[in-house]
Design a protein around this motif. Structure first.
Motif, PDB file in Angstrom:
ATOM      1  N   GLY A  10     -11.135 -18.819 -31.568  1.00 50.79           N
ATOM      2  CA  GLY A  10     -10.935 -18.037 -30.327  1.00 50.79           C
ATOM      3  C   GLY A  10      -9.479 -17.885 -29.633  1.00 50.79           C
ATOM      4  N   PRO A  11      -9.564 -17.245 -28.567  1.00 44.04           N
ATOM      5  CA  PRO A  11      -8.238 -17.204 -27.853  1.00 44.04           C
ATOM      6  C   PRO A  11      -7.728 -18.652 -27.318  1.00 44.04           C
ATOM      7  CG  PRO A  11      -9.900 -16.111 -26.751  1.00 44.04           C
ATOM      8  CD  PRO A  11     -10.615 -16.603 -27.840  1.00 44.04           C
ATOM      9  N   LEU A  12      -6.612 -19.027 -27.373  1.00 39.38           N
ATOM     10  CA  LEU A  12      -5.858 -20.047 -26.753  1.00 39.38           C
ATOM     11  C   LEU A  12      -4.993 -19.816 -25.640  1.00 39.38           C
ATOM     12  CD1 LEU A  12      -4.931 -23.005 -27.391  1.00 39.38           C
ATOM     13  CD2 LEU A  12      -2.924 -22.195 -28.677  1.00 39.38           C
ATOM     14  N   ILE A  13      -5.805 -20.391 -24.624  1.00 39.84           N
ATOM     15  CA  ILE A  13      -5.110 -20.120 -22.930  1.00 39.84           C
ATOM     16  C   ILE A  13      -4.302 -21.380 -22.904  1.00 39.84           C
ATOM     17  CG2 ILE A  13      -6.000 -19.837 -20.953  1.00 39.84           C
ATOM     18  CD1 ILE A  13      -7.125 -17.746 -22.891  1.00 39.84           C
ATOM     19  N   GLY A  14      -3.010 -21.153 -22.547  1.00 38.52           N
ATOM     20  CA  GLY A  14      -2.236 -22.092 -22.251  1.00 38.52           C
ATOM     21  C   GLY A  14      -2.205 -22.169 -20.554  1.00 38.52           C
ATOM     22  N   ILE A  15      -2.129 -23.523 -20.249  1.00 38.57           N
ATOM     23  CA  ILE A  15      -2.116 -23.769 -18.746  1.00 38.57           C
ATOM     24  C   ILE A  15      -0.842 -24.498 -18.565  1.00 38.57           C
ATOM     25  CG2 ILE A  15      -2.996 -25.053 -16.813  1.00 38.57           C
ATOM     26  CD1 ILE A  15      -5.792 -24.728 -18.202  1.00 38.57           C
ATOM     27  N   LEU A  16       0.209 -23.802 -17.768  1.00 41.28           N
ATOM     28  CA  LEU A  16       1.567 -24.510 -17.590  1.00 41.28           C
ATOM     29  C   LEU A  16       1.697 -25.403 -16.348  1.00 41.28           C
ATOM     30  CD1 LEU A  16       4.387 -24.456 -18.776  1.00 41.28           C
ATOM     31  CD2 LEU A  16       4.929 -22.523 -16.982  1.00 41.28           C
ATOM     32  N   ALA A  17       1.716 -26.469 -16.778  1.00 43.06           N
ATOM     33  CA  ALA A  17       1.958 -27.493 -15.743  1.00 43.06           C
ATOM     34  C   ALA A  17       3.004 -28.283 -15.403  1.00 43.06           C
ATOM     35  CB  ALA A  17       0.741 -28.726 -15.898  1.00 43.06           C
ATOM     36  N   GLY A  18       3.255 -29.506 -14.783  1.00 42.71           N
ATOM     37  CA  GLY A  18       4.612 -29.978 -14.538  1.00 42.71           C
ATOM     38  C   GLY A  18       4.654 -31.280 -15.332  1.00 42.71           C
ATOM     39  N   LYS A  19       5.811 -31.979 -15.311  1.00 41.33           N
ATOM     40  CA  LYS A  19       6.208 -33.215 -15.897  1.00 41.33           C
ATOM     41  C   LYS A  19       6.838 -33.885 -14.904  1.00 41.33           C
ATOM     42  CE  LYS A  19       6.868 -33.457 -19.973  1.00 41.33           C
ATOM     43  NZ  LYS A  19       7.431 -33.497 -21.525  1.00 41.33           N
ATOM     44  N   GLY A  20       6.066 -35.321 -14.683  1.00 45.48           N
ATOM     45  CA  GLY A  20       6.207 -36.287 -13.564  1.00 45.48           C
ATOM     46  C   GLY A  20       7.690 -37.116 -13.908  1.00 45.48           C
ATOM     47  N   LYS A  21       7.902 -37.984 -13.141  1.00 48.80           N
ATOM     48  CA  LYS A  21       9.213 -38.885 -13.471  1.00 48.80           C
ATOM     49  C   LYS A  21       8.832 -39.965 -14.919  1.00 48.80           C
ATOM     50  CE  LYS A  21      10.857 -39.227  -8.688  1.00 48.80           C
ATOM     51  NZ  LYS A  21      10.903 -39.890  -7.393  1.00 48.80           N
ATOM     52  N   ASN A  22       7.837 -40.091 -15.094  1.00 49.29           N
ATOM     53  CA  ASN A  22       7.476 -40.913 -16.224  1.00 49.29           C
ATOM     54  C   ASN A  22       7.008 -39.993 -17.329  1.00 49.29           C
ATOM     55  OD1 ASN A  22       4.806 -39.986 -15.291  1.00 49.29           O
ATOM     56  ND2 ASN A  22       4.119 -42.108 -15.302  1.00 49.29           N
ATOM     57  N   GLN A  23       7.401 -38.875 -17.352  1.00 48.09           N
ATOM     58  CA  GLN A  23       7.006 -37.994 -18.375  1.00 48.09           C
ATOM     59  C   GLN A  23       5.620 -37.457 -18.570  1.00 48.09           C
ATOM     60  OE1 GLN A  23       9.843 -36.398 -20.120  1.00 48.09           O
ATOM     61  NE2 GLN A  23      10.660 -37.231 -18.331  1.00 48.09           N
ATOM     62  N   SER A  24       4.736 -38.025 -17.777  1.00 48.15           N
ATOM     63  CA  SER A  24       3.570 -37.658 -17.841  1.00 48.15           C
ATOM     64  C   SER A  24       3.178 -36.094 -17.137  1.00 48.15           C
ATOM     65  CB  SER A  24       2.418 -38.823 -17.048  1.00 48.15           C
ATOM     66  OG  SER A  24       3.116 -38.482 -15.567  1.00 48.15           O
ATOM     67  N   VAL A  25       2.169 -35.377 -17.885  1.00 47.21           N
ATOM     68  CA  VAL A  25       1.806 -34.159 -17.279  1.00 47.21           C
ATOM     69  C   VAL A  25       1.326 -34.157 -15.738  1.00 47.21           C
ATOM     70  CG1 VAL A  25       0.370 -32.179 -17.536  1.00 47.21           C
ATOM     71  CG2 VAL A  25       1.372 -33.341 -19.521  1.00 47.21           C
ATOM     72  N   ILE A  26       1.842 -33.438 -14.823  1.00 46.35           N
ATOM     73  CA  ILE A  26       1.017 -33.290 -13.481  1.00 46.35           C
ATOM     74  C   ILE A  26       0.580 -32.118 -13.293  1.00 46.35           C
ATOM     75  CG2 ILE A  26       2.615 -35.456 -12.563  1.00 46.35           C
ATOM     76  CD1 ILE A  26       4.230 -33.335 -11.245  1.00 46.35           C
ATOM     77  N   GLY A  27      -0.627 -32.103 -12.334  1.00 48.10           N
ATOM     78  CA  GLY A  27      -0.996 -30.787 -11.972  1.00 48.10           C
ATOM     79  C   GLY A  27      -2.644 -30.944 -11.480  1.00 48.10           C
ATOM     80  N   ASN A  28      -3.509 -30.154 -11.336  1.00 40.23           N
ATOM     81  CA  ASN A  28      -4.598 -30.130 -10.849  1.00 40.23           C
ATOM     82  C   ASN A  28      -5.560 -30.492 -12.043  1.00 40.23           C
ATOM     83  OD1 ASN A  28      -7.241 -29.861  -9.548  1.00 40.23           O
ATOM     84  ND2 ASN A  28      -6.563 -28.482  -8.275  1.00 40.23           N
ATOM     85  N   GLY A  29      -5.852 -31.871 -12.389  1.00 35.30           N
ATOM     86  CA  GLY A  29      -6.571 -32.265 -13.318  1.00 35.30           C
ATOM     87  C   GLY A  29      -8.086 -31.772 -13.433  1.00 35.30           C
TER      88      GLY A  29
END
Length: 357
Positions: A10-29
């Motif tokens: 099926g279609p692949l939907i990319g959700i572009l988030a941000g990267k925090g200071k510790n390299q973790s993904v940040i956004g509205n989980g």
């Protein structure tokens, strides 16, 4: 249900988030998890990634499994569509974000919502539209003393807003009294200046540095003695831009903003619903969506902060390109459904909206 990315067609939907200071993904989980549940039900799959995770033919990201309630790191193909949910203006201003935007643009991959909005740019675009212009409070960009003083002298009461602010942060109400005293109201207190020259001397630097606008204060209609605003959610559909839901936000102890985070409360729209309101919402959603997409690129979702003056005229205060969660459960549920329907629709590369308002 476990997720088998290798055998998923099926279609692949990319959700572009941000990267925090510790390299973790940040956004509205929580929001991303709700989207994934609905996307999976519709035969697609979503991956959350950051601008730094893009390679020439793959992206590195994380995929949420509802069954395991767990995020799993993956490397996957380039998505069919990208939903921009980078959480801050600072992250959107980075070189890596601009490179990501160009990466998808060059590959003709739909980039869903180009970015945050500037309040003064929005005013300029809408003020050139004969349909929306009558709904706009007079607004100027604060660039120098003379024009600002003239604006305050004309309206006596104005709002000061950061052109790139959000959630009611940094908004003030400025009132010039008959004795020339100037009173500045914030969310929590007030400051009195003996005259406008004294105010300008103290506030010139922050107003100019933070790109403030000045906006005519419109006397609002009241419910039980307090001001209220409309919060309208809109999405692009096969029939054009349409209203997904509407709520009412009423101010609390302060009258500067109706944001719930600043003490505002929620009133069911049904309590005051009328045909004129519905027609206004539909008109603004359709026109604003087309203008935004023409000026910046495709907008699939946005919310509108609007109001009603005490003499019964509609007012557009603001447009939000990355709406916060709606507290009304029925609206938020419809929002998730509308977004996923649009994702699947756009991933098939069909019927992108025209750039002509």
């Amino acid at each position: 249900m476990s997720i088998d990315l290798q055998n998923h067609h099926g279609p692949l939907i990319g959700i572009l988030a941000g990267k925090g200071k510790n390299q973790s993904v940040i956004g509205n989980g929580p929001f991303f998890r709700e989207l994934q549940r609905e996307i999976l039900k519709n035969g697609g799959i979503s991956v959350v990634f950051t601008p730094d995770d893009i390679k020439e033919k793959t992206i590195a990201g994380v995929i949420y499994s509802p069954e395991l309630d767990k995020w799993t790191p993956v490397t996957c193909p380039i998505p069919h569509i990208v939903f921009n949910r980078v959480p801050t203006r600072n992250l959107e201003s980075t070189e890596s974000f601009h490179k990501a935007f160009l990466f998808f643009q060059r590959r003709n991959i739909p980039f869903f919502n180009p970015g945050f909005l500037d309040k003064y740019s929005l005013f300029e675009w809408f003020s050139h539209d004969p349909i929306l212009q009558p709904f706009l409070p007079d607004t100027i960009k604060i660039t120098e003393r003379t024009a600002f003083l003239r604006f305050l002298e004309r309206y006596k009461t104005i709002y000061l807003k950061p052109a790139q602010g959000a959630k009611g942060v940094g908004i003030y109400k400025l009132c010039q009294q008959n004795n020339q005293t100037v009173v500045l109201f914030s969310l929590k207190d007030k400051h009195i200046f003996k005259d406008i020259q004294t105010f300008w001397k103290e506030w010139e630097q922050p107003l100019l540095e933070k790109n403030y606008i000045a906006q005519e204060s419109v006397k609002p209609a009241l419910i039980r003695g307090k001001r209220y605003d409309f919060r309208i959610l809109a999405h692009f559909t096969e029939e054009g831009y349409q209203v997904t839901g509407a709520g009412i936000r009423q101010s609390g102890d302060q009258e500067i903003t109706t944001h719930v985070l600043n003490g505002g409360c929620i009133i069911p729209y049904e309590d005051i619903q009328m045909e004129d309101h519905d027609q206004f919402f539909a008109l603004v959603a359709e026109r604003a969506g087309k203008i935004l997409s023409k000026e910046l690129g495709f907008f699939g979702e946005f919310s509108i902060d609007a109001g009603l003056s005490e003499d019964g005229k509609y007012v557009i205060y603001e447009i939000n390109s990355k709406p916060m969660r709606f507290d009304e459960i029925s609206i938020e549920k419809k929002r998730i459904s509308s977004l996923v329907h649009l994702f699947i629709h756009l991933a098939n590369r069909e019927n992108l909206p025209s750039n002509n308002p």
